[in-house]
Enzyme design. Structure first.
Site, PDB file in Angstrom:
ATOM      1  N   ASP A  86      38.571  44.399  47.570  1.00 58.17           N
ATOM      2  CA  ASP A  86      39.724  44.071  46.724  1.00 58.17           C
ATOM      3  C   ASP A  86      39.491  42.817  45.884  1.00 58.17           C
ATOM      4  O   ASP A  86      40.282  42.517  44.994  1.00 58.17           O
ATOM      5  CB  ASP A  86      40.967  43.888  47.602  1.00 58.17           C
ATOM      6  N   SER A 133      48.184  45.404  42.547  1.00 64.35           N
ATOM      7  CA  SER A 133      47.623  46.708  42.891  1.00 64.35           C
ATOM      8  C   SER A 133      48.704  47.766  43.071  1.00 64.35           C
ATOM      9  O   SER A 133      49.763  47.500  43.650  1.00 64.35           O
ATOM     10  CB  SER A 133      46.811  46.606  44.177  1.00 64.35           C
ATOM     11  N   GLN A 162      40.457  51.444  41.699  1.00 67.31           N
ATOM     12  CA  GLN A 162      41.738  50.776  41.869  1.00 67.31           C
ATOM     13  C   GLN A 162      42.521  50.827  40.563  1.00 67.31           C
ATOM     14  O   GLN A 162      41.959  50.617  39.482  1.00 67.31           O
ATOM     15  CB  GLN A 162      41.522  49.316  42.287  1.00 67.31           C
TER      16      GLN A 162
END
Length: 319
Positions: A217, A244, A294
């Site tokens: 991440d 996110s 993502q």
């Protein structure tokens, strides 16, 4: 850090499992023991939630199965004032694959969901991959904390935030930014070396997968806003929100999370208040061990609005 040898850079300190540690509170139910909310962020670090959710799913798996993919949705911001409960549902237990659904709650509020797939290892004659880009070795690069300090001084956009630098220095993952060639700056690409801090040689593969899920991440979604160069004091674009929405990791091959891994990222599109980024993670010997994707909310303002889309050729992904 420049010029040290790989031996001098060896990762020999004890590994701290606190960031991913879970307490079993009921059948297939687990609770976090630690949550990090980065200073200035509206919620806890998403990578930690992903890593903990995958760890919870892994605790319900028996036999030689390894995670082959995990697909996550962030439904609401989590807070570090209340621990997260992870409830695992055993969706399917097959011979070659099994599936687990993880629902994360704070109180009665669902903040996150993940579907994880686990595969029994099998040989394959069908194998291909993208070649790992040639980049400087991690020993020749400065730490994340030194890079943050250098960037502030180079851009001259305010005082160095020593508290924030110390905060990142305390994390269980270290990273070193790969400098972009001059002809690649301002393009939607990024690359970092990363590894877990401490020796994980005594831990099972699921621990390495959970730690890489945690680390995946870092820097990924921000690749989607790199073309807009928002760091400069006189930047045309100003960031409003970057959070996110979803995050996926595919694990291709075994790896060691406590050894240097190269994370290469690119963003093919930002539009409609959202940004998309994809990543490839290589072991140091050039094996593509994992891939990521993502999407997140990406909102900003433009001091010279003209509604034109910035366009780049496909070759921008080549470092």
């Amino acid at each position: 850090m420049s010029g040290i040898s790989a031996a001098e850079d060896a990762n020999t300190t004890p590994f701290n499992e606190r960031a991913l540690e879970l307490e079993e509170t009921g059948p297939d139910t687990y609770m976090s023991m630690d949550l990090w909310q980065p200073s200035g962020n509206r919620g806890v670090f998403g990578g930690q939630v992903i890593g903990q959710a995958l760890s919870a799913a892994g605790k319900t798996i028996n036999g030689p199965f390894r995670c082959n993919s995990v697909h996550c949705y962030f439904l609401a911001a989590g807070t570090n004032t209340q621990m997260i409960t992870y409830k695992v549902r055993r969706v399917r237990q097959g011979t070659s694959y099994c599936s687990r659904l993880v629902v994360a709650k704070q109180g009665d509020r669902v903040i996150f969901m993940a579907m994880a797939s686990f595969q029994r290892p099998e040989p394959s004659v069908l194998s291909h991959q993208y070649t790992m880009p040639r980049v400087p070795p991690p020993e020749s690069l400065v730490s994340r904390e030194a890079y943050m300090r250098n960037q502030k001084e180079r851009l001259n956009n305010g005082p160095v935030d020593e508290a924030k630098i110390a905060e990142y220095g305390s994390l269980p993952v270290e990273s070193r930014a790969v400098p972009m060639p001059k002809d690649k700056r301002g393009l939607p690409i990024n690359a970092i070396w990363l590894r877990a801090k401490g020796d994980m040689s005594e831990l099972g593969h699921v621990h390495h997968q959970c730690m890489l899920a945690y680390a995946s991440d870092f820097a990924l979604l921000s690749t989607a806003i790199k073309p807009f160069e928002m760091d400069a004091p006189d930047a045309r674009y100003k960031l409003g929100m970057l959070v996110s929405l979803d995050h996926s990791v595919w694990f291709h091959e075994p790896f060691r999370a406590d050894e240097w891994l190269l994370y290469v990222m690119e963003s093919p599109r930002s539009a409609s208040g959202r940004g998309l980024a994809v990543g490839r993670i290589y072991s140091r010997d050039g094996v593509l061990v994992a891939s990521t994707a993502q999407e997140g909310v990406a909102r900003g303002t433009d001091s010279e609005p003209d509604q034109k889309t910035l366009e780049f050729g496909n070759s921008v992904a080549k470092l």
